[in-house]
Write a protein that holds these residues in place. Structure first.
Motif, mmCIF file in Angstrom:
data_model
loop_
_atom_site.group_PDB
_atom_site.id
_atom_site.type_symbol
_atom_site.label_atom_id
_atom_site.label_comp_id
_atom_site.label_asym_id
_atom_site.label_seq_id
_atom_site.Cartn_x
_atom_site.Cartn_y
_atom_site.Cartn_z
ATOM 1 N N GLN A 23 -6.226 -15.128 -36.407
ATOM 2 C CA GLN A 23 -4.965 -14.496 -36.279
ATOM 3 C C GLN A 23 -4.440 -14.765 -34.849
ATOM 4 N N ARG A 24 -5.211 -15.382 -33.887
ATOM 5 C CA ARG A 24 -4.759 -15.476 -32.280
ATOM 6 C C ARG A 24 -4.886 -17.073 -32.469
ATOM 7 N N SER A 25 -3.699 -17.385 -31.229
ATOM 8 C CA SER A 25 -3.817 -18.927 -31.060
ATOM 9 C C SER A 25 -4.341 -19.417 -29.861
ATOM 10 N N ASN A 26 -5.089 -18.432 -29.032
ATOM 11 C CA ASN A 26 -6.110 -18.969 -28.061
ATOM 12 C C ASN A 26 -7.247 -17.881 -28.189
ATOM 13 N N ASN A 27 -8.147 -18.248 -27.479
ATOM 14 C CA ASN A 27 -9.327 -17.821 -27.135
ATOM 15 C C ASN A 27 -9.506 -16.991 -26.120
ATOM 16 N N GLU A 28 -9.363 -15.547 -25.724
ATOM 17 C CA GLU A 28 -9.339 -14.884 -24.231
ATOM 18 C C GLU A 28 -10.871 -14.398 -24.045
ATOM 19 N N ASP A 29 -11.706 -14.790 -24.877
ATOM 20 C CA ASP A 29 -13.202 -14.385 -24.686
ATOM 21 C C ASP A 29 -14.073 -15.311 -23.790
ATOM 22 N N SER A 30 -14.892 -14.855 -22.864
ATOM 23 C CA SER A 30 -15.676 -15.855 -22.303
ATOM 24 C C SER A 30 -17.168 -15.308 -22.380
ATOM 25 N N TYR A 31 -18.059 -16.348 -22.214
ATOM 26 C CA TYR A 31 -19.650 -15.709 -22.281
ATOM 27 C C TYR A 31 -20.543 -16.737 -21.537
ATOM 28 N N LEU A 32 -21.642 -16.411 -21.316
ATOM 29 C CA LEU A 32 -22.546 -17.149 -20.410
ATOM 30 C C LEU A 32 -24.134 -16.437 -20.746
ATOM 31 N N ILE A 50 -23.812 -12.647 -20.109
ATOM 32 C CA ILE A 50 -22.700 -11.985 -20.042
ATOM 33 C C ILE A 50 -21.576 -12.149 -21.126
ATOM 34 N N VAL A 51 -20.853 -11.125 -21.808
ATOM 35 C CA VAL A 51 -19.809 -11.323 -22.662
ATOM 36 C C VAL A 51 -18.652 -10.728 -22.061
ATOM 37 N N ALA A 52 -17.432 -11.358 -22.166
ATOM 38 C CA ALA A 52 -16.077 -10.580 -21.742
ATOM 39 C C ALA A 52 -15.076 -10.981 -22.463
ATOM 40 N N ASP A 53 -14.270 -9.916 -22.787
ATOM 41 C CA ASP A 53 -13.018 -9.980 -23.952
ATOM 42 C C ASP A 53 -11.894 -9.764 -22.975
ATOM 43 N N GLY A 54 -10.948 -10.876 -22.749
ATOM 44 C CA GLY A 54 -9.697 -10.547 -21.792
ATOM 45 C C GLY A 54 -8.591 -9.854 -22.417
ATOM 46 N N GLY A 57 -2.258 -10.888 -22.249
ATOM 47 C CA GLY A 57 -1.290 -11.880 -22.582
ATOM 48 C C GLY A 57 -1.985 -13.301 -22.624
ATOM 49 N N TYR A 58 -1.165 -14.222 -22.946
ATOM 50 C CA TYR A 58 -1.979 -15.274 -23.353
ATOM 51 C C TYR A 58 -2.714 -16.087 -22.277
ATOM 52 N N GLU A 59 -2.343 -16.436 -21.011
ATOM 53 C CA GLU A 59 -3.355 -16.972 -20.134
ATOM 54 C C GLU A 59 -3.977 -15.737 -19.122
ATOM 55 N N GLY A 60 -3.393 -14.546 -19.192
ATOM 56 C CA GLY A 60 -3.799 -13.538 -18.361
ATOM 57 C C GLY A 60 -5.366 -13.094 -18.872
ATOM 58 N N GLY A 61 -5.539 -12.900 -20.131
ATOM 59 C CA GLY A 61 -6.904 -12.401 -20.688
ATOM 60 C C GLY A 61 -7.716 -13.369 -20.475
ATOM 61 N N GLN A 62 -7.229 -14.831 -20.758
ATOM 62 C CA GLN A 62 -8.279 -15.846 -20.573
ATOM 63 C C GLN A 62 -8.755 -15.781 -19.187
ATOM 64 N N GLU A 63 -7.732 -15.822 -18.335
ATOM 65 C CA GLU A 63 -8.137 -16.052 -16.623
ATOM 66 C C GLU A 63 -9.103 -14.787 -16.473
ATOM 67 N N ALA A 64 -8.719 -13.485 -16.921
ATOM 68 C CA ALA A 64 -9.602 -12.354 -16.598
ATOM 69 C C ALA A 64 -10.763 -12.579 -17.023
ATOM 70 N N SER A 65 -11.282 -12.949 -18.231
ATOM 71 C CA SER A 65 -12.634 -12.923 -18.670
ATOM 72 C C SER A 65 -13.313 -14.153 -18.024
ATOM 73 N N ARG A 66 -12.529 -15.320 -17.806
ATOM 74 C CA ARG A 66 -13.275 -16.311 -17.153
ATOM 75 C C ARG A 66 -13.759 -15.893 -15.544
ATOM 76 N N LEU A 67 -12.845 -15.313 -14.789
ATOM 77 C CA LEU A 67 -13.224 -14.766 -13.605
ATOM 78 C C LEU A 67 -14.283 -13.632 -13.661
ATOM 79 N N ALA A 68 -14.303 -12.811 -14.485
ATOM 80 C CA ALA A 68 -15.537 -11.841 -14.590
ATOM 81 C C ALA A 68 -16.683 -12.546 -14.860
ATOM 82 N N VAL A 69 -16.862 -13.448 -15.658
ATOM 83 C CA VAL A 69 -18.226 -14.173 -16.010
ATOM 84 C C VAL A 69 -18.669 -14.929 -14.902
#
Length: 258
Positions: A23-32, A50-54, A57-69
């Motif tokens: 149901q989502r168009s982009n993946n806002e999760d990041s992991y390592l 590490i697992v993070a779920d941003g 919004g569309y790019e904000g969540g993606q960027e937040a989880s990537r930055l966290a990891v």
């Protein structure tokens, strides 16, 4: 959807998998999953997952989880002073500040934030830090125990006895977080009172709410116990998709060698 199977240093099996869901168009999760290259560093720092779920919004969540990891890994590797738990706490503080700084520099991402669950294993001792509603489980023999608590509105209702834990997964307000990296002035991660001793055969499962929100603890334990880590990841994500896949799904499985 290919399982990411790691070849870690002896002592553990590791696999991970992420899927955008249905149901989502982009993946806002990041992991390592990360280990130092040198044996000397590995003996000191151990392994990091590490697992993070941003969110935001569309790019904000993606960027937040990537930055966290990225920040947690960098701080853990580069400023490690011999205390895994203290380093994880410092890494969360840095990630919190980095996300807030990024949001200030990019006002279109105002409100961005992320859950983050990070663990390290040094000499079979488990350390972790956790903010949000991703989860860390320990599966030992036939039992499953959740080592993290959800920093969410519904999680608080469960803790105070207003909502039953079995009703929490379907509560309409279950996605409202009370803590996230990048959100609020300060961040206070949940940490264990003491390092947690792991035993041979123990399995650690780290996942976002896209998995635990549609698969209950008994099924999580059954699938993880019956399969090697890579197959467990594949079957868990497939089951979450069969059950509607309403959110991004990320799972990381670590099994301690017997």
């Amino acid at each position: 959807m290919a399982v990411d199977v790691k070849t870690p240093k002896p002592g553990i099996e590791a696999a991970s998998l992420t899927d955008v869901g249905r149901q989502r168009s982009n993946n806002e999760d990041s992991y390592l999953y990360w280990e130092p290259d040198s044996d000397q560093d590995f003996r000191r720092k151990g392994r990091l997952a590490i697992v993070a779920d941003g969110m935001g919004g569309y790019e904000g969540g993606q960027e937040a989880s990537r930055l966290a990891v990225e920040t947690v890994r960098s701080v853990y590797d580069n400023t490690f002073g011999g205390d895994p738990q203290g380093t994880l706490i410092a890494a969360f503080e840095s990630a919190h500040q980095n996300i807030q700084r990024f949001a200030l520099d990019h006002p279109e991402f105002y409100g961005m934030g992320t859950t983050c669950t990070a663990l390290s294993i040094v000499d079979r001792l488990l350390y972790f830090a956790h903010v949000g509603d991703s989860r860390l489980y320990l599966i030992r023999a036939d039992s499953i125990s959740r080592l993290t608590r959800d920093h969410s509105y519904v999680g608080r209702l469960v803790e105070t006895g207003i909502v039953r834990s079995e009703d929490a997964e379907s509560h309409p307000q279950r996605h409202i977080l009370t803590a996230a990296l990048g959100s609020g002035r300060e961040v206070t991660p949940q940490i264990p009172e003491h390092p947690f001793p792991l035993e041979g055969g123990d399995t650690l499962l780290v996942c976002t709410d896209g998995l635990w929100g549609v698969i209950g603890d008994p099924d999580l334990a059954r699938i993880v116990q019956a399969n090697p880590p890579a197959e467990a990841c594949d079957k868990l994500v497939s089951m979450a998709l069969e059950r509607g896949g309403p959110d991004n799904i990320t799972v990381l499985v670590l099994r301690v060698s017997s």
